[in-house]
Structures are given as C-alpha cells and as structure tokens.
Enzyme design. Sequence first.
Site, PDB file in Angstrom:
ATOM      1  N   HIS A   1       0.845  -1.193   0.000  1.00 51.39           N
ATOM      2  CA  HIS A   1       0.000   0.000   0.000  1.00 51.39           C
ATOM      3  C   HIS A   1       0.879   1.242   0.000  1.00 51.39           C
ATOM      4  O   HIS A   1       2.037   1.206   0.418  1.00 51.39           O
ATOM      5  CB  HIS A   1      -0.922  -0.003   1.214  1.00 51.39           C
ATOM      6  CG  HIS A   1      -1.975  -1.064   1.136  1.00 51.39           C
ATOM      7  ND1 HIS A   1      -2.944  -1.215   2.101  1.00 51.39           N
ATOM      8  CD2 HIS A   1      -2.234  -2.009   0.197  1.00 51.39           C
ATOM      9  CE1 HIS A   1      -3.746  -2.219   1.758  1.00 51.39           C
ATOM     10  NE2 HIS A   1      -3.330  -2.719   0.616  1.00 51.39           N
TER      11      HIS A   1
ATOM     12  N   GLU B   1       0.911   3.963   1.834  1.00 54.07           N
ATOM     13  CA  GLU B   1       1.420   4.411   3.121  1.00 54.07           C
ATOM     14  C   GLU B   1       2.526   3.489   3.636  1.00 54.07           C
ATOM     15  O   GLU B   1       3.504   3.957   4.237  1.00 54.07           O
ATOM     16  CB  GLU B   1       0.296   4.581   4.149  1.00 54.07           C
ATOM     17  CG  GLU B   1      -0.625   3.392   4.326  1.00 54.07           C
ATOM     18  CD  GLU B   1      -1.823   3.366   3.394  1.00 54.07           C
ATOM     19  OE1 GLU B   1      -1.632   3.479   2.174  1.00 54.07           O
ATOM     20  OE2 GLU B   1      -2.947   3.221   3.893  1.00 54.07           O
TER      21      GLU B   1
ATOM     22  N   CYS C   1      -5.942   0.914   5.659  1.00 51.42           N
ATOM     23  CA  CYS C   1      -6.462  -0.358   6.159  1.00 51.42           C
ATOM     24  C   CYS C   1      -5.895  -0.585   7.562  1.00 51.42           C
ATOM     25  O   CYS C   1      -5.019   0.153   8.023  1.00 51.42           O
ATOM     26  CB  CYS C   1      -6.060  -1.505   5.223  1.00 51.42           C
ATOM     27  SG  CYS C   1      -4.294  -1.905   5.271  1.00 51.42           S
TER      28      CYS C   1
ATOM     29  N   CYS D   1      -1.994  -1.130   7.641  1.00 55.34           N
ATOM     30  CA  CYS D   1      -1.241   0.119   7.493  1.00 55.34           C
ATOM     31  C   CYS D   1      -1.417   1.007   8.719  1.00 55.34           C
ATOM     32  O   CYS D   1      -0.487   1.714   9.109  1.00 55.34           O
ATOM     33  CB  CYS D   1      -1.643   0.847   6.215  1.00 55.34           C
ATOM     34  SG  CYS D   1      -1.028   0.021   4.722  1.00 55.34           S
TER      35      CYS D   1
END
Length: 144
Positions: free
Chosen positions: A72, A74, A100, A103
């Site tokens: 992802h 991040e 999510c 993360c």
Amino acid sequence: METVSQKQELLDKRYLRMADIWAENSYCVRRKVGAILVKDQMIISDGYNGTPSGFENVCEDEGGVTKPYVLHAEANAITKVARSNNSSDGSTLYITASPCVECAKLIIQAGIKRVVFNEIYRITDGIDLLKRAGVECVHIPSLD
C-alpha cells in the site's frame, strides 16, 4: 487575515493534491493510491501502491484480483523513510484513501501523529484503530 486552522486546511489540501498526483506513478489498475509524509512542513517521504522493488510492475492477476504482495502507498512511504536519515515521529501522513488496519498499525508504530485522507475506504477499521491510538484523523472529502 488567515487563522492557524485556515492555513492548516490550505496546507492539508495542497499536500493531498500532491499525494493524488503521486498516485499516478502506480501501475495498479484497480486503484491508484498516493501518500506523502510531511514533518515540519517538509516532505520527508512519499509512496504509491505497487509491487516490491525488483518485482514486475503488475499489481493484479489475470482475473483482476490484486496480488497479495502489493504494498500500500502508506506502507511504501513509511518503509522508505525508515531507509533514510529522517524520522517519521510526529509527522503527518497524507493519503488519497483511508488506511487499512495493517497500514494503521504501521502508522501508529512509526510515530505518525496525524493522518489526512481524501477517500474513505469501504472498510473503516484502520481509521477506528488510529483514533483508538490517539492519532488525529482528518477526512477532506474532495480535492476540488
């Protein structure tokens, strides 16, 4: 005269626009997500969703399902700052979609104190976990 909160809102929108532009670097077809990590009004890291370094730049399988090893945005920004001389402690993360839960755990452990996002992802457990940990979450619905 601008208030501190008005100035912060202007900065938040600018950094979100930058994250949105950074998302264009993603090779993912289903969703392109960008992240910018800012500390003391300086960008200290950035990221977008994609495969790990050295992998082919294909995020989805033949059926259009995201491959399990895609990172992802991040997570990419946080791991990138970890390889630098910068510290994410006390920083703000700007992302085009809310994080999510996986993360969110990284965000908490990285010492990020504020998360500003544009789109609310369909599952909000990441936002819930961040709030529980005392991380300020700011939703700015539109980049217009």
